[in-house]
Scaffold this motif. Structure first.
Motif, PDB file in Angstrom:
ATOM      1  N   CYS A 132    -102.853  33.156  38.638  1.00  0.00           N
ATOM      2  CA  CYS A 132    -103.248  33.043  39.844  1.00  0.00           C
ATOM      3  C   CYS A 132    -102.346  32.702  40.789  1.00  0.00           C
ATOM      4  CB  CYS A 132    -104.606  31.962  39.940  1.00  0.00           C
ATOM      5  SG  CYS A 132    -105.259  31.661  41.293  1.00  0.00           S
ATOM      6  N   ASN A 140    -102.822  31.062  43.678  1.00  0.00           N
ATOM      7  CA  ASN A 140    -103.277  29.741  44.152  1.00  0.00           C
ATOM      8  C   ASN A 140    -102.704  28.919  43.010  1.00  0.00           C
ATOM      9  OD1 ASN A 140    -104.296  31.272  46.143  1.00  0.00           O
ATOM     10  ND2 ASN A 140    -106.565  30.929  45.404  1.00  0.00           N
ATOM     11  N   LEU A 141    -102.503  29.020  41.985  1.00  0.00           N
ATOM     12  CA  LEU A 141    -101.969  28.132  41.149  1.00  0.00           C
ATOM     13  C   LEU A 141    -101.280  26.891  41.480  1.00  0.00           C
ATOM     14  CD1 LEU A 141    -101.522  28.997  37.527  1.00  0.00           C
ATOM     15  CD2 LEU A 141    -100.442  27.391  38.065  1.00  0.00           C
ATOM     16  N   CYS A 150    -103.281  24.847  44.051  1.00  0.00           N
ATOM     17  CA  CYS A 150    -104.836  24.384  43.696  1.00  0.00           C
ATOM     18  C   CYS A 150    -104.889  23.076  43.211  1.00  0.00           C
ATOM     19  CB  CYS A 150    -105.184  25.283  42.446  1.00  0.00           C
ATOM     20  SG  CYS A 150    -106.613  25.213  41.884  1.00  0.00           S
ATOM     21  N   PHE A 190    -107.426  21.659  41.821  1.00  0.00           N
ATOM     22  CA  PHE A 190    -108.121  21.427  40.604  1.00  0.00           C
ATOM     23  C   PHE A 190    -106.875  21.599  39.339  1.00  0.00           C
ATOM     24  CE2 PHE A 190    -110.008  23.250  36.745  1.00  0.00           C
ATOM     25  CZ  PHE A 190    -111.303  22.376  36.762  1.00  0.00           C
ATOM     26  N   TYR A 191    -106.212  22.532  39.444  1.00  0.00           N
ATOM     27  CA  TYR A 191    -105.261  23.026  38.734  1.00  0.00           C
ATOM     28  C   TYR A 191    -104.164  21.989  38.403  1.00  0.00           C
ATOM     29  CZ  TYR A 191    -101.953  25.718  35.453  1.00  0.00           C
ATOM     30  OH  TYR A 191    -101.425  25.825  34.714  1.00  0.00           O
ATOM     31  N   TYR A 229    -109.185  31.473  33.274  1.00  0.00           N
ATOM     32  CA  TYR A 229    -108.913  31.833  34.673  1.00  0.00           C
ATOM     33  C   TYR A 229    -107.355  31.747  35.334  1.00  0.00           C
ATOM     34  CZ  TYR A 229    -113.861  30.546  34.225  1.00  0.00           C
ATOM     35  OH  TYR A 229    -115.271  30.463  33.873  1.00  0.00           O
ATOM     36  N   CYS A 230    -106.900  30.695  35.289  1.00  0.00           N
ATOM     37  CA  CYS A 230    -105.617  30.681  36.039  1.00  0.00           C
ATOM     38  C   CYS A 230    -104.735  31.374  35.504  1.00  0.00           C
ATOM     39  CB  CYS A 230    -105.105  29.097  35.698  1.00  0.00           C
ATOM     40  SG  CYS A 230    -106.421  27.860  36.137  1.00  0.00           S
ATOM     41  N   LYS A 236    -108.191  35.522  37.472  1.00  0.00           N
ATOM     42  CA  LYS A 236    -108.547  34.596  38.391  1.00  0.00           C
ATOM     43  C   LYS A 236    -109.771  35.157  39.273  1.00  0.00           C
ATOM     44  CE  LYS A 236    -105.379  37.387  41.373  1.00  0.00           C
ATOM     45  NZ  LYS A 236    -104.311  37.575  41.846  1.00  0.00           N
ATOM     46  N   CYS A 265    -112.785  33.069  38.355  1.00  0.00           N
ATOM     47  CA  CYS A 265    -112.744  31.574  38.735  1.00  0.00           C
ATOM     48  C   CYS A 265    -113.633  31.387  40.209  1.00  0.00           C
ATOM     49  CB  CYS A 265    -111.303  31.296  39.166  1.00  0.00           C
ATOM     50  SG  CYS A 265    -111.425  29.627  39.811  1.00  0.00           S
ATOM     51  N   ARG A 311    -113.422  28.768  42.003  1.00  0.00           N
ATOM     52  CA  ARG A 311    -112.699  28.239  42.985  1.00  0.00           C
ATOM     53  C   ARG A 311    -111.908  29.505  43.869  1.00  0.00           C
ATOM     54  NH1 ARG A 311    -111.698  22.989  43.418  1.00  0.00           N
ATOM     55  NH2 ARG A 311    -109.789  23.367  44.508  1.00  0.00           N
ATOM     56  N   TYR A 312    -111.563  30.279  43.154  1.00  0.00           N
ATOM     57  CA  TYR A 312    -110.772  31.493  43.470  1.00  0.00           C
ATOM     58  C   TYR A 312    -111.644  32.333  44.434  1.00  0.00           C
ATOM     59  CZ  TYR A 312    -107.437  35.238  43.905  1.00  0.00           C
ATOM     60  OH  TYR A 312    -106.815  36.501  44.549  1.00  0.00           O
ATOM     61  N   PRO A 355    -113.490  26.025  37.885  1.00  0.00           N
ATOM     62  CA  PRO A 355    -113.813  27.321  37.803  1.00  0.00           C
ATOM     63  C   PRO A 355    -115.007  27.939  37.148  1.00  0.00           C
ATOM     64  CG  PRO A 355    -111.730  26.440  36.962  1.00  0.00           C
ATOM     65  CD  PRO A 355    -112.879  25.281  37.087  1.00  0.00           C
TER      66      PRO A 355
HETATM   67  S1  SF4 Z   1    -108.562  26.903  39.152  1.00  0.00           S
HETATM   68 FE1  SF4 Z   1    -108.954  28.998  39.901  1.00  0.00          FE
HETATM   69  S2  SF4 Z   1    -107.846  28.912  41.998  1.00  0.00           S
HETATM   70 FE2  SF4 Z   1    -107.423  27.274  40.984  1.00  0.00          FE
HETATM   71  S3  SF4 Z   1    -105.271  28.092  39.807  1.00  0.00           S
HETATM   72 FE3  SF4 Z   1    -107.062  28.286  38.582  1.00  0.00          FE
HETATM   73  S4  SF4 Z   1    -107.817  30.245  38.883  1.00  0.00           S
HETATM   74 FE4  SF4 Z   1    -106.454  29.693  40.729  1.00  0.00          FE
END
Ligand code: SF4
Length: 73
Positions: free
Chosen positions: A3, A5-6, A9, A11-12, A30-31, A35, A38, A40-41, A58
Motif C-alpha cells: 500500500c 499509504n503505508l 498510515c 494505523f500501520y 491488506y498492507c 490494499k 482495506c 482505511r484505504y 482495516p
Molecule cells: S492499514 Fe490500510 S491504508 Fe494503512 S497501510 Fe495498511 S493497507 Fe494501507
C-alpha cells in the motif's frame, strides 16, 4: 503490492501490533497484500486521508461504508 499509504498510515505505524497474530494477518492481507480491500484505504481514497478515523481498522468495512455515506449527504 504494498500500500502506498503505508508510510504515513497512523494505523500501520502507531496502532497496529504487527507482532501479534491478528496484526500480522492484517499486515499481510491488506498492507502488503490487497490494499483495495482495506477499510482505511477505501475511505482515504474516496474522501481523503484526513477523514480516516485513527481507530478504523482495516477490516471495518461496514463502518467505512457509513463514513462514506455520511460524506455523500
Ligand atoms: S492499514 Fe490500510 S491504508 Fe494503512 S497501510 Fe495498511 S493497507 Fe494501507
Amino acid at each position: 503490492m504494498k500500500c502506498e499509504n503505508l508510510r504515513g498510515c497512523i494505523f500501520y505505524n502507531d496502532k497496529m501490533d504487527i507482532e501479534s497474530g491478528l496484526g500480522q494477518l492484517y499486515k499481510r492481507k491488506y498492507c502488503e497484500g490487497d490494499k483495495t480491500l482495506c477499510a482505511r484505504y477505501i475511505v482515504a481514497n474516496e474522501i481523503g486521508k484526513e477523514n480516516v478515523p485513527a481507530d478504523l481498522y482495516p477490516n471495518m468495512h461496514e463502518r467505512a461504508e457509513k463514513i462514506l455515506e455520511e460524506n455523500r449527504k
